[in-house]
Design an enzyme around this catalytic site. Structure first.
Site, PDB file in Angstrom:
ATOM      1  N   GLU A 142       5.579  51.999   4.010  1.00  0.00           N
ATOM      2  CA  GLU A 142       4.707  51.172   3.181  1.00  0.00           C
ATOM      3  C   GLU A 142       3.752  49.983   3.935  1.00  0.00           C
ATOM      4  O   GLU A 142       4.289  48.945   3.795  1.00  0.00           O
ATOM      5  CB  GLU A 142       5.756  50.458   2.188  1.00  0.00           C
ATOM      6  CG  GLU A 142       6.054  51.556   1.182  1.00  0.00           C
ATOM      7  CD  GLU A 142       6.889  50.627  -0.023  1.00  0.00           C
ATOM      8  OE1 GLU A 142       7.225  49.589  -0.061  1.00  0.00           O
ATOM      9  OE2 GLU A 142       7.044  51.460  -1.153  1.00  0.00           O
ATOM     10  N   GLU A 316       9.228  57.944  -3.068  1.00  0.00           N
ATOM     11  CA  GLU A 316      10.240  57.181  -3.341  1.00  0.00           C
ATOM     12  C   GLU A 316       9.769  57.113  -4.874  1.00  0.00           C
ATOM     13  O   GLU A 316       9.029  56.784  -5.379  1.00  0.00           O
ATOM     14  CB  GLU A 316      10.255  55.751  -2.860  1.00  0.00           C
ATOM     15  CG  GLU A 316      10.444  55.935  -1.448  1.00  0.00           C
ATOM     16  CD  GLU A 316      10.513  54.204  -0.764  1.00  0.00           C
ATOM     17  OE1 GLU A 316      10.745  53.457  -1.500  1.00  0.00           O
ATOM     18  OE2 GLU A 316      10.384  54.066   0.423  1.00  0.00           O
TER      19      GLU A 316
HETATM   20  C1  GAL Z   1      10.048  50.388  -1.539  1.00  0.00           C
HETATM   21  C2  GAL Z   1      10.539  50.463   0.112  1.00  0.00           C
HETATM   22  C3  GAL Z   1      12.100  50.797   0.115  1.00  0.00           C
HETATM   23  C4  GAL Z   1      12.940  50.140  -0.468  1.00  0.00           C
HETATM   24  C5  GAL Z   1      12.475  50.201  -2.134  1.00  0.00           C
HETATM   25  C6  GAL Z   1      13.386  49.407  -2.856  1.00  0.00           C
HETATM   26  O1  GAL Z   1       9.097  49.594  -1.561  1.00  0.00           O
HETATM   27  O2  GAL Z   1       9.779  51.493   0.682  1.00  0.00           O
HETATM   28  O3  GAL Z   1      12.386  50.851   1.270  1.00  0.00           O
HETATM   29  O4  GAL Z   1      12.929  48.868  -0.152  1.00  0.00           O
HETATM   30  O5  GAL Z   1      11.201  49.588  -2.081  1.00  0.00           O
HETATM   31  O6  GAL Z   1      12.792  49.451  -4.276  1.00  0.00           O
END
Ligand code: GAL
Length: 648
Positions: A142, A316
């Site tokens: 990110e 994710e």
């Molecule tokens: C994302 C990040 C992850 C984790 C997640 C939690 O932004 O890439 O590593 O922190 O948020 O929601």
């Protein structure tokens, strides 16, 4: 679409890994993403590389038939590196060095950090690049998370000076382009240029836009360096990055050009709580997320991969409450399944849940996972099984085809709006989303394209944030034969964020003889009505236009509204959300596109012959058409998904 999980083997005893792998398999998981924060375990001391545990973890997953995406660990420089070279740390716009203790504490302009990244990436890719389980690599994690694109360090300012020198023929040319005669801001040499921070009041928009472009280019270069190593050491694997939601601090198209697949991270409830336009929205969609927000990003990132045929992965996906918003609600039962199947509807090749097991310690200890901290299943594990069963029912999914309508998303144009908003409530991303929502409420399949896309074959193209317009895009759009709607502020800047010589809309004047002679930004409570398309309200922004064209309608004070000629339309005001919808419906009818009404929280998306319906609303809904159903039925409960084959 494959199902995946983000897994951190470094958090759990080796003896647990095989159990986890077998359990993942039993849930229908086939892809595991690992490694992206593990630098201190991979190199605990300078040059002391310990990669074997990661190889063992990949072997364990492989033994279970799982495929692996490895993340390069460069989002988390280890303590020893920071201690040895504190100038790798970024500096905030308050002039403070941002310290060790969380993540992303690095400066894109630190040559030393770039070298350290090359070394660790080479080691990891050297060890796992040709492993049969490894199907892809994620660069870093990110870019920009926690507001980390721009750094105001000495390294960055020095690199910025060099960047400016490469962009402008001479310092005089830069002074002219930036308007530095104004307020006596002229620089005598490139070496005298400052970062745009800490001034008494606003720095020049040109200066800020240049800084944005520079910072964006630093990200591109940083990413490219890793890409080059990965291509060499891990041939044939897909390279990707996990981009964020609601984020425009660098040119994502430019980064994506070096990658094979675009990836993004979807946190519908976190985004809603953090970014919703109104409190009413925040409450209304508290446990589902906004019904158009995931879809908007799916299409935005699918379009990022335009050059690579629209390949995209959801790297994710929020499974339950997150930890990072002001309020972290539990999603309604069924939402993980809905979000997952909606990603499939938009063409995702992977839906990867973040994270596999909730961590009982550290910053994200309350962030939900598929497993609870004690290793037992959380309530969402069954939803993963359900998605898997649904995907099996659907069988092989065809490619998502292009829509008939498209939005053009221009990151640089967007940055220009941020640099010169001319008002406190401009919210340019919300404005783009209003156009997207209006099209989606009419049941359209929407493509979101980069400015350099090919537009032929589209019936309607909307320019949402193309504030810096060149002749080339106007020509390509003109040749496409599509109806083009250029929204307010299109073509309103030259490349240095100045008003074009011929006034706005600049290059658009070739096809639309008009010129913007006044602009106004307005408080939210003010609506300027115009009597057309069933009654519209201008809101927040309005322009006075001088033109030989007769406007389609006029405001009560006589200002014209909506000019068009041939296929080209110019809308000289921002409309409120309902008015945007009415305006769009009228144009869709004019060009004869099929419209399906999507009331409440019902949304439709077509993929090949399949139509996916999702219900984000608080009530059950009856589908207006559809069936026989492969998944679900005509009456859709809350958080339900129905899917049918449409042969027409
Ligand atoms: C994302 C990040 C992850 C984790 C997640 C939690 O932004 O890439 O590593 O922190 O948020 O929601």
């Amino acid at each position: 679409m494959n199902l995946g999980v983000c897994y951190y083997p470094e958090h759990w005893p080796h003896t647990r890994w095989a159990t986890d792998a077998a359990h993942m398999r039993s849930l229908g998981i086939s892809v595991v993403r690992i490694g992206e924060f593990a630098w201190s375990q991979l190199e605990p001391a300078p040059g002391d590389f310990r990669i074997q545990w990661l190889i063992d973890a990949v072997n364990t997953l492989h033994a279970e038939g799982l495929k692996v995406v490895v993340g390069t660990p460069t989002a988390c420089p280890p303590k020893w590196l920071v201690d040895a070279h504190p100038d790798i740390l970024p500096v905030g716009d308050d002039g403070q060095t941002r310290g060790f203790g969380s993540r992303r504490h690095y400066d894109f302009s630190s040559k030393l950090y770039l070298q350290a990244c090359c070394d660790i990436v080479e080691r990891v890719a050297g060890a796992l690049g040709t492993h049969p389980a490894v199907i892809g690599w994620q660069t870093d994690n990110e870019y920009g998370c926690h507001d980390t694109i721009a750094s105001y360090s000495a390294n960055a300012v020095s690199a910025f000076r060099g960047w400016c020198e490469a962009q402008y023929d001479s310092i005089d040319a830069l002074n002219t382009a930036w308007g530095n005669d104004f307020w006596s801001l002229n620089y005598a040499s490139f070496q005298a240029i400052e970062a745009p921070r800490g001034a008494v009041t606003d720095t020049s928009p040109a200066h800020r836009l240049a800084w944005w472009r520079f910072s964006s280019d630093q990200v591109v270069a940083f990413n490219r360096q890793q890409v080059e190593i990965l291509r060499k050491l891990s041939p044939g694997r897909d390279l990707m990055h996990n981009f964020m939601g609601n984020f425009t601090a660098f040119d994502h198209h430019a980064v994506a050009r070096d990658l094979d697949v675009s990836g993004w991270d979807n946190y519908p409830l976190g985004f809603l709580d953090r970014d919703a336009a109104t409190d009413a929205d925040r409450l209304r969609w508290l446990r589902t997320g906004h019904p158009d927000d995931s879809a908007f990003h799916h299409d935005l990132y699918r379009g990022l991969g335009h050059a690579q045929a629209g390949r995209w992965w959801l790297l994710e996906q929020q499974p339950g409450p997150v930890n990072w918003a002001a309020h972290n609600a539990v999603p309604l039962p069924g939402m993980l399944r809905l979000w997952g199947l909606e990603a499939a509807a938009h063409g995702a090749e992977l839906c990867c849940v973040f994270r596999y097991r909730q961590q009982p310690r550290a910053q994200e200890q309350f962030h939900a996972g598929v497993l609870l901290p004690d290793g037992s299943e959380s309530p969402v594990a069954d939803e993963l099984r359900a998605i898997n069963a649904d995907l099996e029912t659907l069988g092989e999914l065809s490619q998502t085809e292009r829509g008939s309508v498209a939005l053009v998303f221009d990151y640089v144009g967007h940055a220009a709006l941020d640099a010169a908003p001319q008002g406190g409530n401009a919210s340019p991303l919300e404005a783009v989303k209003d156009w997207y929502r209006a099209l989606r409420a009419a049941g359209q399949t929407i493509d979101i394209l980069p400015p350099d896309a090919c537009f032929s074959g589209y019936a309607l193209v909307i320019l949402c944030n193309s504030t810096i317009l060149d002749e080339d895009i106007v020509e390509r759009l003109d040749a496409s034969g599509a109806m083009v709607i250029a929204t307010a502020r299109t073509g309103s800047f030259d490349r240095d964020c100045a008003i074009p010589e011929t006034l706005a809309p600049g290059a658009l004047q070739r096809v639309l003889p008009l010129k913007v002679i006044q602009v106004e930004s307005l408080p939210d409570a003010v609506l300027e009505p115009v009597n057309c398309d069933g009654g519209l309200n201008a809101w927040r922004w309005r322009e006075r236009v001088d033109s030989v064209l007769t406007p389609a309608a006029c405001f009560t004070d006589g200002w014209g509204f909506h000019y068009h000629q041939g296929n080209w339309h110019y809308v000289n005001a921002r409309l409120d959300a309902e008015s945007t919808q009415r305006f769009v419906l009228a144009r869709l009818r004019e060009i004869g596109l099929h419209i399906t009404d999507c009331p409440g929280g019902l949304r439709l998306r077509r993929r090949g012959e399949l139509v996916f319906a999702v219900n984000y609303g608080p009530d059950s809904v009856e589908l207006p058409h559809g069936g026989p159903f492969l998944v679900g039925q005509r009456r859709m409960e809350v958080a339900d998904v129905s899917i049918w084959r449409c042969t027409g």
